[in-house]
Design a protein around this motif. Structure first.
Motif, PDB file in Angstrom:
ATOM      1  N   THR A 138      44.423   3.823  53.409  1.00  0.00           N
ATOM      2  CA  THR A 138      45.327   4.810  54.211  1.00  0.00           C
ATOM      3  C   THR A 138      45.837   4.251  55.660  1.00  0.00           C
ATOM      4  OG1 THR A 138      44.113   6.726  53.624  1.00  0.00           O
ATOM      5  CG2 THR A 138      45.389   6.755  55.247  1.00  0.00           C
ATOM      6  N   ASP A 154      57.517   6.975  53.374  1.00  0.00           N
ATOM      7  CA  ASP A 154      56.651   7.753  52.032  1.00  0.00           C
ATOM      8  C   ASP A 154      56.495   7.118  51.141  1.00  0.00           C
ATOM      9  OD1 ASP A 154      56.331  10.010  53.797  1.00  0.00           O
ATOM     10  OD2 ASP A 154      57.897  11.115  53.086  1.00  0.00           O
ATOM     11  N   LEU A 155      57.539   6.078  50.777  1.00  0.00           N
ATOM     12  CA  LEU A 155      57.634   5.309  49.681  1.00  0.00           C
ATOM     13  C   LEU A 155      56.784   4.060  49.998  1.00  0.00           C
ATOM     14  CD1 LEU A 155      58.869   3.896  47.180  1.00  0.00           C
ATOM     15  CD2 LEU A 155      60.721   2.606  48.768  1.00  0.00           C
ATOM     16  N   SER A 158      53.472   5.314  49.353  1.00  0.00           N
ATOM     17  CA  SER A 158      52.861   5.444  47.983  1.00  0.00           C
ATOM     18  C   SER A 158      52.895   4.191  47.269  1.00  0.00           C
ATOM     19  CB  SER A 158      54.286   6.288  47.397  1.00  0.00           C
ATOM     20  OG  SER A 158      54.148   6.583  45.927  1.00  0.00           O
ATOM     21  N   ARG A 161      49.338   2.890  48.225  1.00  0.00           N
ATOM     22  CA  ARG A 161      48.088   3.678  47.269  1.00  0.00           C
ATOM     23  C   ARG A 161      48.336   3.287  45.660  1.00  0.00           C
ATOM     24  NH1 ARG A 161      45.340   6.331  50.762  1.00  0.00           N
ATOM     25  NH2 ARG A 161      44.014   7.199  49.147  1.00  0.00           N
ATOM     26  N   GLU A 162      49.412   3.162  45.169  1.00  0.00           N
ATOM     27  CA  GLU A 162      49.703   2.855  43.714  1.00  0.00           C
ATOM     28  C   GLU A 162      49.157   1.698  43.571  1.00  0.00           C
ATOM     29  OE1 GLU A 162      53.601   3.525  42.481  1.00  0.00           O
ATOM     30  OE2 GLU A 162      53.588   5.546  42.971  1.00  0.00           O
TER      31      GLU A 162
END
Length: 337
Positions: A138, A154-155, A158, A161-162
């Motif tokens: 995070t 946000d991308l 994401s 985390r992916e």
């Protein structure tokens, strides 16, 4: 009667393979300093602090001990060279010494999870480790979001985390998980926003494990092209590590042992960013993207070859790479074969 000369090492034992006495003494002092639960928690808190350093006043919250006791534990860690400190006004701030950062990362991200996982009834410990890693992911996502304000935040989060989830699930990577997540996420973000018209030609090599042929081919492209062509590699079912024979060759080719190669899962964005996709044993696993040129190279697997066979495979891939580069960069001087 047979007499045995007890002065000779038995069963082929070679003492020269053991750690040296001086090195063992130094290492044991460091391990002794770490052999305390509160010190380990302090080290973990300092190394994961988003500020890059931690005030001694914050560390007191980890346990019901006095401030002098906290300072004593920190001094022990500092005396071993693990921590550095700086006084600012009333308080002292601590951070991991730059020369020890890799060692601390290996301890907290690799050794600690493995050691806890091997203990009976360690579910609670594993949960704590996973939670700590999740917090670090995070923090990494937020740091990259701040660093790349031109991208949708946000991308970025994401993708980070992916990337972390893919490395854990697909590649089963256990070493240096957070730094590898950062490298993989940066690569994916670069691929997602690649300007195909302005950028250098990009080649993606794909094999099943991404532990041999594809790693070697990508390293050769990056080396022989001198940066005029960009190479990536990925695997449809990534292995846990790059094959030792190939790793040493890649290090030799790239001249960079710090950026250790690691298996990466195949992603759609990597294929979309490529001008040429070359499969090396994965058949039709790669998604078909309009505008991307596809080839298949039938090359032997270094993991199954002798050292001589690995050298021969390397030579074959180098010849193919040379021919490929001469077609991708026709306006430049031909790459020597």
């Amino acid at each position: 009667m047979t007499f045995v000369d007890v002065t000779e090492p038995q069963n082929g034992f070679d003492q020269s393979h053991a750690m040296g006495a001086d090195a063992a003494t130094t290492l044991s002092a460091t391990l002794k300093a770490l052999a305390d639960p509160l010190r380990l928690r302090m080290l973990s808190a300092i190394s994961t602090d988003s500020r890059g350093e931690t005030c001694v006043c914050d560390l007191a919250e980890l346990s019901d001990v006095s401030q002098p006791t906290v300072s004593h534990h920190l001094k022990v860690l500092k005396d071993t060279g693990i921590l550095e400190s700086e006084r600012r006004g009333t308080w002292v701030w601590y951070k991991v010494a730059p020369t020890r950062r890799n060692a601390v990362t290996a301890l907290l991200d690799t050794f600690a999870p493995a050691a806890i996982a091997e203990q009976p009834g360690s579910d609670a410990g594993r949960a704590e480790i996973l939670q700590a890693l999740d917090e670090r992911v995070t923090r990494l996502a937020n740091e990259l979001g701040d660093e790349l304000p031109e991208l949708n935040r946000d991308l970025v989060i994401s993708i980070v985390r992916e990337s972390y989830a893919s490395l854990v699930r697909s590649s089963k990577v256990t070493q240096h998980l957070i730094p590898l997540t950062e490298r993989f996420a940066r690569q994916r973000l670069t691929d997602l926003h690649r300007d195909r018209e302005a950028a250098a030609p990009q080649v993606l090599f794909v094999c099943v494990a991404n532990a041999g042929r594809s790693q070697l081919a990508a390293a050769l492209v990056n080396k022989l092209s001198g940066g005029t062509v960009v190479a990536r590699s990925a695997g449809s079912t990534p292995a846990s590590t790059v094959h030792p024979h190939v790793r040493s060759l890649v290090d030799e080719i790239s001249g960079d042992t710090a950026a250790e190669p690691f298996p990466k899962p195949l992603t759609d964005d990597a294929v979309r960013a490529a001008d040429v996709v070359i499969t090396m044993g994965c058949g039709d696993v790669c998604p078909i993207i309009p505008g991307v040129h596809y080839e298949d190279w039938a090359v032997g697997d270094p993991a199954l070859a002798s050292p001589e066979g690995v050298a021969a495979i390397k030579d074959e891939i180098e010849a193919r790479v040379t021919a490929l580069l001469n077609t991708l960069t026709p306006d430049t001087e031909s790459i020597p074969s």
